[in-house]
Design a protein around this motif. Structure first.
Motif, PDB file in Angstrom:
ATOM      1  N   GLY A 146      62.844  -4.232  60.160  1.00  0.00           N
ATOM      2  CA  GLY A 146      64.068  -4.338  61.019  1.00  0.00           C
ATOM      3  C   GLY A 146      63.968  -5.009  62.223  1.00  0.00           C
ATOM      4  N   VAL A 147      62.736  -5.896  62.339  1.00  0.00           N
ATOM      5  CA  VAL A 147      62.566  -6.743  63.438  1.00  0.00           C
ATOM      6  C   VAL A 147      63.069  -8.330  63.341  1.00  0.00           C
ATOM      7  CG1 VAL A 147      60.658  -7.626  64.920  1.00  0.00           C
ATOM      8  CG2 VAL A 147      60.513  -5.578  63.781  1.00  0.00           C
ATOM      9  N   GLN A 148      63.762  -8.700  64.502  1.00  0.00           N
ATOM     10  CA  GLN A 148      64.210  -9.982  64.480  1.00  0.00           C
ATOM     11  C   GLN A 148      62.921 -10.814  64.660  1.00  0.00           C
ATOM     12  OE1 GLN A 148      67.347 -11.097  63.998  1.00  0.00           O
ATOM     13  NE2 GLN A 148      67.993  -8.993  63.664  1.00  0.00           N
ATOM     14  N   ALA A 200      70.685   0.014  53.333  1.00  0.00           N
ATOM     15  CA  ALA A 200      69.481  -0.405  54.156  1.00  0.00           C
ATOM     16  C   ALA A 200      69.055  -2.073  53.788  1.00  0.00           C
ATOM     17  CB  ALA A 200      68.335   0.551  53.930  1.00  0.00           C
ATOM     18  N   ALA A 201      69.055  -2.195  52.538  1.00  0.00           N
ATOM     19  CA  ALA A 201      68.550  -3.460  51.824  1.00  0.00           C
ATOM     20  C   ALA A 201      69.510  -4.691  52.148  1.00  0.00           C
ATOM     21  CB  ALA A 201      68.478  -3.509  50.572  1.00  0.00           C
ATOM     22  N   ILE A 202      70.759  -4.290  52.303  1.00  0.00           N
ATOM     23  CA  ILE A 202      71.906  -5.421  52.792  1.00  0.00           C
ATOM     24  C   ILE A 202      71.665  -5.717  54.281  1.00  0.00           C
ATOM     25  CG2 ILE A 202      74.132  -5.796  53.212  1.00  0.00           C
ATOM     26  CD1 ILE A 202      74.568  -4.209  50.486  1.00  0.00           C
ATOM     27  N   THR A 207      70.439  -9.181  55.812  1.00  0.00           N
ATOM     28  CA  THR A 207      71.401  -9.983  56.718  1.00  0.00           C
ATOM     29  C   THR A 207      70.692 -10.298  57.984  1.00  0.00           C
ATOM     30  OG1 THR A 207      73.295  -8.896  55.586  1.00  0.00           O
ATOM     31  CG2 THR A 207      73.573  -9.819  57.782  1.00  0.00           C
ATOM     32  N   ALA A 208      70.039  -9.250  58.393  1.00  0.00           N
ATOM     33  CA  ALA A 208      69.246  -9.510  59.676  1.00  0.00           C
ATOM     34  C   ALA A 208      68.233 -10.551  59.695  1.00  0.00           C
ATOM     35  CB  ALA A 208      68.749  -8.220  60.091  1.00  0.00           C
ATOM     36  N   ALA A 209      67.645 -10.763  58.566  1.00  0.00           N
ATOM     37  CA  ALA A 209      66.481 -11.804  58.412  1.00  0.00           C
ATOM     38  C   ALA A 209      67.092 -13.223  58.178  1.00  0.00           C
ATOM     39  CB  ALA A 209      65.732 -11.432  57.116  1.00  0.00           C
ATOM     40  N   GLN A 210      68.304 -13.234  57.917  1.00  0.00           N
ATOM     41  CA  GLN A 210      69.040 -14.777  57.708  1.00  0.00           C
ATOM     42  C   GLN A 210      69.055 -15.476  59.168  1.00  0.00           C
ATOM     43  OE1 GLN A 210      69.425 -15.669  54.416  1.00  0.00           O
ATOM     44  NE2 GLN A 210      68.404 -13.474  54.344  1.00  0.00           N
ATOM     45  N   PRO A 211      68.690 -16.519  59.072  1.00  0.00           N
ATOM     46  CA  PRO A 211      68.908 -17.577  60.424  1.00  0.00           C
ATOM     47  C   PRO A 211      70.345 -17.678  60.650  1.00  0.00           C
ATOM     48  CG  PRO A 211      68.604 -19.190  58.318  1.00  0.00           C
ATOM     49  CD  PRO A 211      68.477 -17.504  57.945  1.00  0.00           C
TER      50      PRO A 211
END
Length: 221
Positions: A60-62, A204-206, A210-214
């Motif tokens: 969960g890290v940006q 959790a996967a979604i 989503t957080a990993a997308q630019p």
């Protein structure tokens, strides 16, 4: 900053780190990297960046710099057109093919952790489960994923569901809405208590994906 000047400064300050600057030195007088060099570097570069991106997403890290570098990888290497496909390992190289299928199933870089394990169970997981089962013809990776998702739902293990759902998102096989619909479908067959665990894993996967997308252009504004 001029790239050649930057290389000179870092060479003087940190001689032990010179290999990090080879990409700059390979550029010609106009700052362009030879295409053959770029194509050789591209699969290694993108593999490592994908692994870093997946690791960040798992915790969960940006990682906006990783995302930017990954997005601009071909531009950095002065490559045009579509990336050259990387051929999979030969099936007779069972272990390498198993690692390849593991990454196909669960996303680029997923096999990195298991490569570091030195035990019989991990070796059999790669050599049998992924090389010989997931690697068989007759069903697509997406088909096998849906079957495996159903099994994971019956045991009520949200962490397993998350791994399976993340693979579907990374590979573009299932959308977030389709995964949510799958949770509702499975609830009828597994019971609502187990479906709650499935919902937890899918959510959790979604969220991680989503957080990993630019960020979009609108979000950047």
């Amino acid at each position: 900053m001029d790239a050649a000047r930057l290389a000179e400064v870092i060479d003087a300050a940190d001689p032990e780190g010179r290999t990090l600057l080879q990409l700059l030195r390979m550029q010609d007088a106009d700052g362009v990297l030879p295409e053959a060099v770029g194509r050789q570097i591209e699969p290694l570069m993108t593999k490592d960046l994908d692994a870093a991106r997946d690791l960040a997403a798992a915790f969960g890290v940006q990682a906006p710099l990783v995302e930017t570098v990954r997005t601009q990888a071909r531009r950095t290497l002065h490559l045009d057109g579509e990336p050259a496909p990387v051929p999979p390992p030969a099936k007779d190289d069972v272990h390498a093919y198993g690692l390849h299928m593991m990454d196909r199933a669960y996303g680029p870089g997923f096999s990195t952790a298991i490569q570091e394990a030195d035990d019989l169970f991990s070796a059999e997981t790669v050599d049998y489960l992924f090389a010989q089962v997931w690697g068989r013809e007759g069903l697509s990776v997406r088909d096998r994923r849906l079957l495996t998702l159903g099994v994971a739902a019956t045991v009520g293990r949200p962490e397993l569901v998350q791994i399976i759902a993340n693979g579907a998102l990374v590979n573009g096989e299932l959308s977030a809405d389709q995964l949510r619909e799958a949770v509702l479908h499975l609830a009828v067959y597994t019971g609502w208590c187990k479906a709650t665990a499935t919902h937890t894993g899918v959510t959790a996967a979604i969220d991680a994906h989503t957080a990993a997308q630019p960020p979009t252009a609108q979000e950047q504004k």
